[in-house]
Design a protein around this motif. Structure first.
Motif, PDB file in Angstrom:
ATOM      1  N   ALA A 180       0.841  -1.212   0.000  1.00  0.00           N
ATOM      2  CA  ALA A 180       0.000   0.000   0.000  1.00  0.00           C
ATOM      3  C   ALA A 180       0.867   1.251   0.000  1.00  0.00           C
ATOM      4  N   ILE A 181       1.956   1.229   0.762  1.00  0.00           N
ATOM      5  CA  ILE A 181       2.854   2.391   0.836  1.00  0.00           C
ATOM      6  C   ILE A 181       3.473   2.629  -0.547  1.00  0.00           C
ATOM      7  N   ASP A 182       3.922   1.542  -1.146  1.00  0.00           N
ATOM      8  CA  ASP A 182       4.612   1.684  -2.431  1.00  0.00           C
ATOM      9  C   ASP A 182       3.667   2.066  -3.563  1.00  0.00           C
ATOM     10  N   ILE A 183       2.414   1.648  -3.464  1.00  0.00           N
ATOM     11  CA  ILE A 183       1.452   2.018  -4.505  1.00  0.00           C
ATOM     12  C   ILE A 183       1.185   3.520  -4.446  1.00  0.00           C
ATOM     13  N   LYS A 184       1.176   4.061  -3.211  1.00  0.00           N
ATOM     14  CA  LYS A 184       0.898   5.483  -3.074  1.00  0.00           C
ATOM     15  C   LYS A 184       1.994   6.302  -3.758  1.00  0.00           C
ATOM     16  N   ASP A 185       3.218   5.788  -3.670  1.00  0.00           N
ATOM     17  CA  ASP A 185       4.340   6.514  -4.262  1.00  0.00           C
ATOM     18  C   ASP A 185       4.703   5.831  -5.576  1.00  0.00           C
ATOM     19  N   ARG A 186       4.205   6.382  -6.695  1.00  0.00           N
ATOM     20  CA  ARG A 186       4.365   5.629  -7.941  1.00  0.00           C
ATOM     21  C   ARG A 186       5.792   5.628  -8.473  1.00  0.00           C
ATOM     22  N   TYR A 187       6.641   6.503  -7.938  1.00  0.00           N
ATOM     23  CA  TYR A 187       8.019   6.527  -8.428  1.00  0.00           C
ATOM     24  C   TYR A 187       8.914   5.536  -7.694  1.00  0.00           C
ATOM     25  N   THR A 188       8.429   5.004  -6.627  1.00  0.00           N
ATOM     26  CA  THR A 188       9.319   4.125  -5.835  1.00  0.00           C
ATOM     27  C   THR A 188       8.727   2.722  -5.638  1.00  0.00           C
ATOM     28  N   GLN A 189       8.141   2.194  -6.703  1.00  0.00           N
ATOM     29  CA  GLN A 189       7.549   0.846  -6.643  1.00  0.00           C
ATOM     30  C   GLN A 189       8.518  -0.177  -6.040  1.00  0.00           C
ATOM     31  N   GLY A 190       8.044  -0.901  -5.080  1.00  0.00           N
ATOM     32  CA  GLY A 190       8.867  -1.970  -4.492  1.00  0.00           C
ATOM     33  C   GLY A 190       9.940  -1.465  -3.536  1.00  0.00           C
ATOM     34  N   HIS A 191       9.974  -0.148  -3.301  1.00  0.00           N
ATOM     35  CA  HIS A 191      11.019   0.433  -2.447  1.00  0.00           C
ATOM     36  C   HIS A 191      11.003  -0.174  -1.038  1.00  0.00           C
ATOM     37  N   SER A 192       9.831  -0.210  -0.414  1.00  0.00           N
ATOM     38  CA  SER A 192       9.753  -0.677   0.984  1.00  0.00           C
ATOM     39  C   SER A 192      10.235  -2.112   1.123  1.00  0.00           C
ATOM     40  N   VAL A 193       9.808  -2.955   0.210  1.00  0.00           N
ATOM     41  CA  VAL A 193      10.213  -4.361   0.293  1.00  0.00           C
ATOM     42  C   VAL A 193      11.725  -4.475   0.096  1.00  0.00           C
ATOM     43  N   ARG A 194      12.262  -3.705  -0.860  1.00  0.00           N
ATOM     44  CA  ARG A 194      13.721  -3.778  -1.072  1.00  0.00           C
ATOM     45  C   ARG A 194      14.475  -3.259   0.158  1.00  0.00           C
ATOM     46  N   VAL A 195      13.994  -2.174   0.751  1.00  0.00           N
ATOM     47  CA  VAL A 195      14.667  -1.648   1.948  1.00  0.00           C
ATOM     48  C   VAL A 195      14.649  -2.700   3.061  1.00  0.00           C
ATOM     49  N   GLY A 196      13.517  -3.391   3.177  1.00  0.00           N
ATOM     50  CA  GLY A 196      13.416  -4.482   4.170  1.00  0.00           C
ATOM     51  C   GLY A 196      14.486  -5.528   3.921  1.00  0.00           C
ATOM     52  N   LYS A 197      14.629  -5.901   2.657  1.00  0.00           N
ATOM     53  CA  LYS A 197      15.578  -6.978   2.330  1.00  0.00           C
ATOM     54  C   LYS A 197      17.031  -6.523   2.468  1.00  0.00           C
ATOM     55  N   TYR A 198      17.328  -5.297   2.043  1.00  0.00           N
ATOM     56  CA  TYR A 198      18.701  -4.787   2.229  1.00  0.00           C
ATOM     57  C   TYR A 198      19.025  -4.718   3.731  1.00  0.00           C
ATOM     58  N   SER A 199      18.055  -4.247   4.521  1.00  0.00           N
ATOM     59  CA  SER A 199      18.273  -4.147   5.972  1.00  0.00           C
ATOM     60  C   SER A 199      18.589  -5.518   6.558  1.00  0.00           C
ATOM     61  N   GLU A 200      17.838  -6.514   6.076  1.00  0.00           N
ATOM     62  CA  GLU A 200      18.016  -7.890   6.546  1.00  0.00           C
ATOM     63  C   GLU A 200      19.440  -8.366   6.241  1.00  0.00           C
ATOM     64  N   ILE A 201      19.892  -8.090   5.026  1.00  0.00           N
ATOM     65  CA  ILE A 201      21.241  -8.531   4.611  1.00  0.00           C
ATOM     66  C   ILE A 201      22.312  -7.873   5.496  1.00  0.00           C
ATOM     67  N   ILE A 202      22.141  -6.583   5.748  1.00  0.00           N
ATOM     68  CA  ILE A 202      23.130  -5.865   6.572  1.00  0.00           C
ATOM     69  C   ILE A 202      23.122  -6.408   8.004  1.00  0.00           C
ATOM     70  N   ALA A 203      21.904  -6.554   8.561  1.00  0.00           N
ATOM     71  CA  ALA A 203      21.803  -7.018   9.956  1.00  0.00           C
ATOM     72  C   ALA A 203      22.410  -8.408  10.111  1.00  0.00           C
TER      73      ALA A 203
END
Ligand SMILES: [Fe+2]
Length: 428
Positions: A210-233
């Protein structure tokens, strides 16, 4: 002399009783495993019978729900094939009300009554005593005892000792069943908890979408940030649970954008001052949205609140510095920036990886935490060198980046500089 054998036999008897008590006390130790427990119970019961040279007897556990006595151990009742005997709740109540310190008269009467009620099972079997096993006023089971091998009648003293032994058996059965119940409940709770976690994760994914749909320029951003965060942690050695938690925090970090004006979010230009102010409400708004929810992971609302803080204290909303910023927020900050720089925005194209790493180098110690940048670089380099389990980070970058391996010298250098402390460690 007459006195000697009597003393001798009393001594032997006392020793035998002590041994029996010691064995029964061990019942408490064996309550965890049902098969072991029942075996131990059978042994204890046979010891009890042996202590008084009793020829036959039965010990059964009362099943309140089924209204029956389930036989656990018996001796001298070969003709009976039954493994359970019906017993009405009324009868069970009456027997329980006699308590465990009943008189010889009651024990004899109850034995006769029990035999009368179960004639088919006890045809031609002599049973002298019935001892109810009672714990906290509830019937746990029943012990039936036949006559002594010597032919002597049971005395009040015998009954006292036998009752004390039987009480051990009753408490043992009770504790064992309680433990079983607790284990079943714990298992149920675990399943419920797993179910709730699954629902929680699905809800989080729906929110991220829902967050990413609202922001049409950043499709999939939240999920990718989640995954990058996971990799770093994970590279930083966080526990599995904490890694799962930070992925969730990544998915939800921009949830506050749900209340930001849609026109501002989707503005094709860089933000003006007013729009920037509107946009900068989102971390605190995200915190407000997330904090009333009880998350199965720690610090999710805080990670959302502080993902735009900077190590030098010039971030927002609270201007936290260095270690005042929650560790998870520092990770999400870097993951967020990495994804922002490696995806096209309306006002600029994605950056070359070399420029992204230059940005990291320039802003480590001011915007980014050195230990987080270092972990990110290590994880990235491991994937390029093929020593990582998989290539999650490279896959997330997508096909838009060719020749990813060309940045490995830059990564190595950045890691060396950060590890060697030649870069500004600053507020950390
Ligand atoms: Fe954000």
């Amino acid at each position: 002399m007459v006195g000697l054998p009597t003393d001798f036999s009393m001594e032997t008897n006392t020793q035998r009783l002590l041994h029996t008590f010691a064995t029964l006390a061990d019942l408490g130790q064996e309550i965890a495993n049902t098969a072991d427990f029942e075996e131990m119970l059978r042994n204890s019961f046979h010891l009890l019978l042996g202590s008084f040279a009793i020829r036959r007897g039965v010990v059964g556990e009362y099943d309140r729900e089924r209204g029956e006595l389930r036989l656990i151990a018996s001796r001298g009742l070969a003709q009976s094939q039954d493994t359970s005997l019906p017993i009405s709740s009324e009868h069970a109540r009456e027997v329980a009300s006699l308590g465990s310190a009943l008189s010889l008269d009651d024990a004899t009467k109850e034995a006769a009554r029990f035999l009368e009620d179960h004639k088919e099972s006890f045809a031609a079997v002599e049973i002298d005593l019935l001892l109810p096993l009672v714990v906290r006023d509830r019937l746990i089971g029943i012990v039936l005892l036949g006559e002594k091998a010597t032919g002597e009648k049971f005395t009040e003293e015998d009954l006292e000792v036998v009752s004390a032994l039987a009480r051990h058996i009753g408490v043992g059965i009770h504790s064992h069943r309680l433990l079983e119940e607790v284990e079943t409940k714990a298992e149920e709770n675990r399943r419920l908890y797993d179910g709730l976690r699954a629902i929680y994760k699905e809800t989080v994914h729906a929110f991220a979408a829902a967050i990413d749909i609202k922001d049409r320029y950043t499709q999939g951003h939240s999920v990718r940030v989640g995954k990058y965060s996971e990799i770093i942690a994970r590279e930083m050695g966080w526990s599995d649970d904490a890694v799962e938690g930070i992925a969730i925090a990544g998915y939800l970090h921009d949830i506050g954008k749900l209340i930001v004006d849609l026109n501002v979010i989707n503005s094709p230009e860089r933000f003006n001052a007013k729009e920037s102010k509107e946009m900068s409400r989102h971390p605190a708004a995200g915190y407000e949205i997330l904090s009333p929810i009880s998350h199965p992971y720690a610090d999710i609302p805080l990670m959302a609140r502080h993902h735009h803080e900077r190590i030098d204290g010039n971030g927002y909303p609270d201007g936290l510095k260095g270690d005042e910023i929650p560790p998870g927020a520092k990770i999400v900050t870097l993951a967020d920036s990495f994804d922002a720089m490696t995806t096209d925005r309306p006002y600029r194209k994605k950056l070359a990886l070399r420029d992204v790493l230059e940005d990291f180098r320039a802003n480590t110690g001011t915007q980014f935490a050195p230990e987080v940048v270092c972990a990110f670089c290590r994880a990235f380099l491991k994937e390029i060198e093929g020593t990582a389990k998989d290539q999650r980070l490279i896959k997330l970058l997508g096909k838009n980046y060719d020749n990813v391996e060309s940045v490995s010298p830059l990564l190595s250098q950045l890691i060396a500089d950060l590890d060697g402390g030649t870069m500004a460690a600053t507020a950390h």
